[in-house]
Design a protein around this motif. Structure first.
Motif, PDB file in Angstrom:
ATOM      1  N   THR A 124       0.841  -1.207   0.000  1.00 39.77           N
ATOM      2  CA  THR A 124       0.000   0.000   0.000  1.00 39.77           C
ATOM      3  C   THR A 124       0.870   1.249   0.000  1.00 39.77           C
ATOM      4  OG1 THR A 124      -1.705  -1.167   1.257  1.00 39.77           O
ATOM      5  CG2 THR A 124      -1.851   1.251   1.175  1.00 39.77           C
ATOM      6  N   PRO A 125       0.996   1.960  -1.127  1.00 39.17           N
ATOM      7  CA  PRO A 125       1.665   3.261  -1.115  1.00 39.17           C
ATOM      8  C   PRO A 125       0.744   4.293  -0.450  1.00 39.17           C
ATOM      9  CG  PRO A 125       1.593   2.294  -3.328  1.00 39.17           C
ATOM     10  CD  PRO A 125       0.628   1.538  -2.489  1.00 39.17           C
ATOM     11  N   ILE A 126       1.285   5.130   0.417  1.00 42.62           N
ATOM     12  CA  ILE A 126       0.507   6.183   1.058  1.00 42.62           C
ATOM     13  C   ILE A 126       0.490   7.387   0.124  1.00 42.62           C
ATOM     14  CG2 ILE A 126       0.239   7.614   3.111  1.00 42.62           C
ATOM     15  CD1 ILE A 126      -0.066   4.577   3.559  1.00 42.62           C
ATOM     16  N   LYS A 127      -0.691   7.687  -0.420  1.00 41.72           N
ATOM     17  CA  LYS A 127      -0.820   8.795  -1.360  1.00 41.72           C
ATOM     18  C   LYS A 127      -2.045   9.629  -0.988  1.00 41.72           C
ATOM     19  CE  LYS A 127       1.457   6.717  -5.363  1.00 41.72           C
ATOM     20  NZ  LYS A 127       2.548   7.702  -5.391  1.00 41.72           N
ATOM     21  N   TRP A 128      -1.978  10.955  -1.255  1.00 45.35           N
ATOM     22  CA  TRP A 128      -3.093  11.875  -1.000  1.00 45.35           C
ATOM     23  C   TRP A 128      -3.276  12.784  -2.213  1.00 45.35           C
ATOM     24  CZ3 TRP A 128       0.920  12.230   2.983  1.00 45.35           C
ATOM     25  CH2 TRP A 128       0.657  11.439   4.116  1.00 45.35           C
ATOM     26  N   ASP A 129      -4.453  13.344  -2.282  1.00 45.64           N
ATOM     27  CA  ASP A 129      -4.651  14.432  -3.244  1.00 45.64           C
ATOM     28  C   ASP A 129      -3.788  15.615  -2.821  1.00 45.64           C
ATOM     29  OD1 ASP A 129      -6.454  12.900  -4.624  1.00 45.64           O
ATOM     30  OD2 ASP A 129      -8.229  13.767  -3.625  1.00 45.64           O
ATOM     31  N   ASP A 130      -3.615  16.580  -3.747  1.00 48.43           N
ATOM     32  CA  ASP A 130      -2.707  17.698  -3.471  1.00 48.43           C
ATOM     33  C   ASP A 130      -3.090  18.487  -2.226  1.00 48.43           C
ATOM     34  OD1 ASP A 130      -1.222  17.025  -5.628  1.00 48.43           O
ATOM     35  OD2 ASP A 130      -1.974  18.615  -6.951  1.00 48.43           O
ATOM     36  N   ASN A 131      -4.407  18.593  -1.940  1.00 48.33           N
ATOM     37  CA  ASN A 131      -4.848  19.402  -0.802  1.00 48.33           C
ATOM     38  C   ASN A 131      -5.201  18.548   0.408  1.00 48.33           C
ATOM     39  OD1 ASN A 131      -7.102  18.207  -1.825  1.00 48.33           O
ATOM     40  ND2 ASN A 131      -8.398  20.054  -1.801  1.00 48.33           N
ATOM     41  N   GLN A 132      -4.748  17.276   0.396  1.00 53.64           N
ATOM     42  CA  GLN A 132      -5.019  16.372   1.495  1.00 53.64           C
ATOM     43  C   GLN A 132      -3.702  15.820   2.036  1.00 53.64           C
ATOM     44  OE1 GLN A 132      -8.466  15.407   2.584  1.00 53.64           O
ATOM     45  NE2 GLN A 132      -8.659  17.390   1.529  1.00 53.64           N
ATOM     46  N   GLY A 133      -3.816  15.156   3.216  1.00 53.06           N
ATOM     47  CA  GLY A 133      -2.640  14.553   3.810  1.00 53.06           C
ATOM     48  C   GLY A 133      -1.822  15.560   4.600  1.00 53.06           C
ATOM     49  N   ILE A 134      -0.537  15.302   4.729  1.00 55.59           N
ATOM     50  CA  ILE A 134       0.336  16.193   5.490  1.00 55.59           C
ATOM     51  C   ILE A 134       0.721  17.380   4.613  1.00 55.59           C
ATOM     52  CG2 ILE A 134       2.567  16.419   6.640  1.00 55.59           C
ATOM     53  CD1 ILE A 134       2.327  13.528   7.495  1.00 55.59           C
ATOM     54  N   LEU A 135       0.395  18.592   5.108  1.00 55.33           N
ATOM     55  CA  LEU A 135       0.681  19.831   4.398  1.00 55.33           C
ATOM     56  C   LEU A 135       1.421  20.775   5.346  1.00 55.33           C
ATOM     57  CD1 LEU A 135      -2.796  20.296   2.662  1.00 55.33           C
ATOM     58  CD2 LEU A 135      -0.715  19.303   1.658  1.00 55.33           C
ATOM     59  N   LEU A 136       1.844  21.926   4.820  1.00 58.52           N
ATOM     60  CA  LEU A 136       2.584  22.898   5.609  1.00 58.52           C
ATOM     61  C   LEU A 136       1.717  24.148   5.822  1.00 58.52           C
ATOM     62  CD1 LEU A 136       5.200  23.871   6.964  1.00 58.52           C
ATOM     63  CD2 LEU A 136       5.919  24.762   4.723  1.00 58.52           C
ATOM     64  N   LYS A 137       1.451  24.469   7.100  1.00 57.05           N
ATOM     65  CA  LYS A 137       0.711  25.688   7.448  1.00 57.05           C
ATOM     66  C   LYS A 137       1.728  26.767   7.830  1.00 57.05           C
ATOM     67  CE  LYS A 137      -1.295  25.981  11.452  1.00 57.05           C
ATOM     68  NZ  LYS A 137      -2.238  25.812  12.591  1.00 57.05           N
ATOM     69  N   VAL A 138       1.612  27.942   7.175  1.00 52.87           N
ATOM     70  CA  VAL A 138       2.484  29.090   7.463  1.00 52.87           C
ATOM     71  C   VAL A 138       1.588  30.279   7.805  1.00 52.87           C
ATOM     72  CG1 VAL A 138       4.284  30.625   6.595  1.00 52.87           C
ATOM     73  CG2 VAL A 138       4.245  28.214   5.892  1.00 52.87           C
ATOM     74  N   ASN A 139       1.778  30.811   9.018  1.00 56.43           N
ATOM     75  CA  ASN A 139       0.976  31.953   9.456  1.00 56.43           C
ATOM     76  C   ASN A 139       1.586  33.251   8.947  1.00 56.43           C
ATOM     77  OD1 ASN A 139      -0.792  30.275  10.851  1.00 56.43           O
ATOM     78  ND2 ASN A 139       0.507  30.298  12.695  1.00 56.43           N
ATOM     79  N   ALA A 140       0.761  34.324   8.995  1.00 58.19           N
ATOM     80  CA  ALA A 140       1.186  35.621   8.446  1.00 58.19           C
ATOM     81  C   ALA A 140       2.380  36.186   9.190  1.00 58.19           C
ATOM     82  CB  ALA A 140       0.015  36.615   8.494  1.00 58.19           C
ATOM     83  N   GLY A 141       2.572  35.784  10.450  1.00 64.05           N
ATOM     84  CA  GLY A 141       3.680  36.338  11.225  1.00 64.05           C
ATOM     85  C   GLY A 141       4.996  35.600  11.053  1.00 64.05           C
ATOM     86  N   ALA A 142       5.033  34.638  10.169  1.00 62.06           N
ATOM     87  CA  ALA A 142       6.259  33.850   9.989  1.00 62.06           C
ATOM     88  C   ALA A 142       7.356  34.678   9.342  1.00 62.06           C
ATOM     89  CB  ALA A 142       5.964  32.623   9.149  1.00 62.06           C
ATOM     90  N   TYR A 143       8.580  34.436   9.761  1.00 58.52           N
ATOM     91  CA  TYR A 143       9.752  35.104   9.187  1.00 58.52           C
ATOM     92  C   TYR A 143      10.271  34.308   7.981  1.00 58.52           C
ATOM     93  CZ  TYR A 143       9.887  37.984  13.407  1.00 58.52           C
ATOM     94  OH  TYR A 143       9.573  38.835  14.403  1.00 58.52           O
ATOM     95  N   ALA A 144      10.807  35.038   7.042  1.00 60.61           N
ATOM     96  CA  ALA A 144      11.391  34.375   5.861  1.00 60.61           C
ATOM     97  C   ALA A 144      12.636  33.580   6.261  1.00 60.61           C
ATOM     98  CB  ALA A 144      11.737  35.416   4.803  1.00 60.61           C
ATOM     99  N   GLY A 145      12.926  32.515   5.520  1.00 64.98           N
ATOM    100  CA  GLY A 145      14.116  31.697   5.788  1.00 64.98           C
ATOM    101  C   GLY A 145      13.908  30.246   5.389  1.00 64.98           C
TER     102      GLY A 145
END
Length: 704
Positions: free
Chosen positions: A667-688
């Motif tokens: 069983t390969p673990i696969k998700w749609d592009d907007n599903q599964g483990i994603l990265l949340k970045v808030n507006a206050g995040a610093y570049a880097g």
């Protein structure tokens, strides 16, 4: 199960190109392989004298002198192989003068002689141009020459005065061709001429001069015929016209029995001179054939071979057939027959215990006592004199465990165009080695050694027994995907009740009556080499395993052993876990959920525990930090399932689960592009650049 993956390391390989200087030395032209010839000439020619640089023949090829400076060699027929000039005679020789080309010296000579020294004749000292046969090169002096002789020279080096011919003009002379053939009588002063006016200039009188290629690495045919009716010797080199030489036998030799052979000599330059014999008219043309047969009642059965071996305690028949060809030049006289067994294991192979050794249907001995019909040989294989006695079978078979030939039995003469037979009964004992390669069978050799001919035949006799395969009574069902490790033993018994420790074998097996496969075994013993694979077998069915052994080389088959088994559960594994995973670039200043940077991102679950097995896959993370100052990202990993979004924290979050529907589930673990483990970045995040770790945890969950 926990797998932690962090930053991928880059390893740089630095290669260094080395320059290698290869020096190739030029090689001389190769000497051609010798054409077909007589290979057993040991009984035709006497061994070289210690004063001679000639070598003993190897497969019928004799080195008259090696390619070294200041060598002197000679080989002569033994007394039985002398030419009888009261009869016709013919011999065809193969001559090779090495591959020294224009650097060659000095050649060799074909010689017939009645020198009182016989086969001990050798010319010591002198110069290369004398070729080991001619008189002095500094004066008309025949004392160094071979006495009562005739010679045909093959000269490969020009010597100014010696190799010259008169021009007929005021005593002047002209040189002969460098590589030339000519004849004369070495011990007669008339064969030489001193044509010097001031000081000696010695010329060898060269009769019927012919040019030849010299030291070219090739084999050249040289034929000699003696006609008693014409008292003429005719010789011919390769395809050249023959040369006829009338010889007054009594004047030159003083006898009709003459030795013959070759001499050779080198000086400050050299060549390799070799001789082989293609045909000799006065020798017996012989052959022998030794075979061992199964018995068919009182008659001979099939031959014992690797594919049809003998069994322990089986009675066999040995038959030695000895032939003297219809085209033979003479009877094969006083033939001594000897027997030898190779190896040291006295119980392997076959032995003679029957008391029925017969030569031409005549018993050699009865009840271990000689019948008086046969004697032992009068000489051994090295030519040493023996005192004959009444022969028994023990003289033929008596030393068969010592890797040396037995004393032997003198079977008398084998006349021209006749066949003789030696027969005896053998008993097979322990199996002969069975590694299936070089150590197969037991070798026995029979030597026939008579005047002017020697034959030897080596025979491999094969003895084997049925191998036996025994599995332990306690059988443990194997685990899926792990090879079946058999416990038990295999063996091969011998006639003496021992286990044949030499045996090697092959284990044959088939599962569920499928294709047969094999596994090579070590020597017999309690440990089987098995490792039978179970890949592809179902977990819920009963499987059938059939096995049998064959021994190497003979392929004798044991009884078939059958066992039944079920596979235990297999394994649950997490695979294809990447060292480095990432997300698409982020623009800071607003709240975003960011996609993964590729589709092949999550791992694969492999479950071979069987249909109905259950597993759960969890993910956890300690967050992401900036690489420059380790500042925590304002945001982090989230797991999105439909409309629900959950932060991925240090507490494992279930991201996948399954109940399998097959024995081998991938069983390969696969998700749609907007599903599964994603990265949340808030507006206050610093570049880097931010890095972190995902922990994958695979849970082995019982099926509901």
């Amino acid at each position: 199960m926990r797998i932690n993956k962090t930053i991928q390391f880059l390893v740089l390989g630095i290669s260094l190109l080395l320059g290698i200087l290869v020096v190739v030395n030029p090689t001389k032209a190769a000497i051609d392989p010798v054409p077909a010839h007589i290979t057993n000439i040991e009984n035709l020619f006497a061994p070289p004298l210690k004063e001679s640089d000639s070598e003993l023949p190897v497969d019928g090829v004799t080195v008259i002198n090696p390619a070294a400076n200041d060598q002197s060699g000679a080989i002569w027929s033994n007394p039985d192989n002398r030419i009888d000039l009261s009869k016709d005679f013919e011999a065809t020789m193969l001559l090779n003068f090495g591959d020294s080309g224009s650097n060659a010296a000095d050649g060799m000579a074909f010689v017939m002689h009645a020198d009182p020294r016989g086969y001990n004749t050798i010319q010591t000292g002198g110069t290369g141009q004398q070729l080991g046969v001619w008189g002095s090169a500094s004066s008309v002096d025949v004392s160094p020459a071979i006495k009562k002789s005739f010679a045909v020279e093959f000269d490969t080096r020009h010597n100014d005065d010696w190799d010259s011919a008169p021009t007929g003009i005021l005593g002047t002379s002209k040189p002969l061709v460098r590589n030339h053939i000519a004849w004369n009588y070495p011990a007669l002063t008339s064969s030489y001429k001193d044509f010097g006016i001031i000081g000696s200039k010695i010329r060898l009188i060269h009769n019927d001069v012919k040019e030849f290629p010299g030291s070219d690495g090739k084999w050249h045919e040289f034929n000699v015929k003696w006609s008693y009716a014409d008292h003429t010797l005719t010789y011919k080199f390769d395809g050249q016209d023959p040369v006829k030489v009338p010889i007054i036998v009594n004047n030159i030799f003083g006898t009709t029995q003459v030795y013959w052979g070759f001499t050779g000599k080198t000086g400050k330059s050299n060549e390799l001179n070799q001789v082989a014999f293609k045909k000799i008219s006065n020798i017996p043309i012989t052959s022998q054939n030794y075979k061992v047969y199964h018995k068919n009642g009182n008659a001979l059965g099939a031959e014992v071979t690797k594919d049809n071996p003998a069994k322990p305690l089986e009675e066999l028949k040995g038959v030695l057939t000895i032939n003297n060809d219809p085209t033979s030049g003479s009877d094969w006289k006083q033939v001594g027959v000897r027997y030898k067994t190779d190896g040291t294991d006295t119980s392997q192979g076959v032995s003679y215990v029957a008391d029925d050794l017969m030569i031409n249907n005549k018993l050699v001995s009865k009840n271990k006592v000689s019948t008086g019909l046969f004697k032992t040989p009068s000489i051994d294989l090295n030519g040493n004199t023996l005192t004959p006695h009444d022969a028994t079978e023990n003289d033929f078979f008596g030393t068969i465990e010592k890797n040396t030939f037995s004393t032997g039995v003198n079977m008398g003469d084998v006349t021209k165009n006749s066949t003789s037979k030696i027969q005896f009964t053998l008993t097979a004992f322990d199996p002969t080695p069975t590694d299936g390669t070089t150590n197969l069978g037991r070798n026995y050799e029979i030597s026939l050694d008579g005047k002017m001919a020697r034959e030897s035949t080596e025979k491999a006799v094969y003895v084997t027994s049925l191998p036996k395969l025994v599995l332990d009574k306690k059988w443990t069902d194997p685990t899926k995907e792990k090879p079946i490790a058999l416990t038990g033993s295999w063996s091969q018994s011998s006639a003496t009740g021992k286990i044949d420790s030499h045996a090697l074998g092959t284990l044959h097996y088939a599962i569920d009556d499928g294709a047969e496969k094999t596994i090579a075994q070590n020597n017999v013993g309690p440990k089987l080499v098995s490792g039978i694979p179970t890949v592809g077998l179902s977990l819920n069915d009963t499987h059938k395993l059939t096995l049998y052994m064959t021994n190497a080389g003979y392929n004798e088959k044991s009884a078939v052993v059958t066992v039944y088994f079920k596979l235990k559960g297999g394994t649950l594994l997490l695979g294809k876990v990447k060292n480095e995973i990432g997300f698409e670039p982020v623009t800071v200043g607003k709240n975003t959920i960011n996609k993964r940077d590729n589709t092949d991102w999550a791992p694969t679950v492999a479950d071979t525990r069987g249909t109905g097995s259950r597993w759960d896959l969890y993910a956890s993370s300690t967050g992401l930090t900036r690489t420059t100052d380790h500042k925590q990202l304002d945001g982090g990993l989230v797991y999105v399932d439909g409309q629900k979004s959950t932060d991925v924290t240090e507490i494992p979050q279930r991201i996948a689960s399954k109940t399998t529907t097959s024995d081998d589930d991938i069983t390969p673990i696969k998700w749609d592009d907007n599903q599964g483990i994603l990265l949340k970045v808030n507006a206050g995040a610093y570049a880097g650049d931010y890095t972190g770790t995902i922990d994958w945890t695979l849970g082995n969950t019982p099926a509901p």
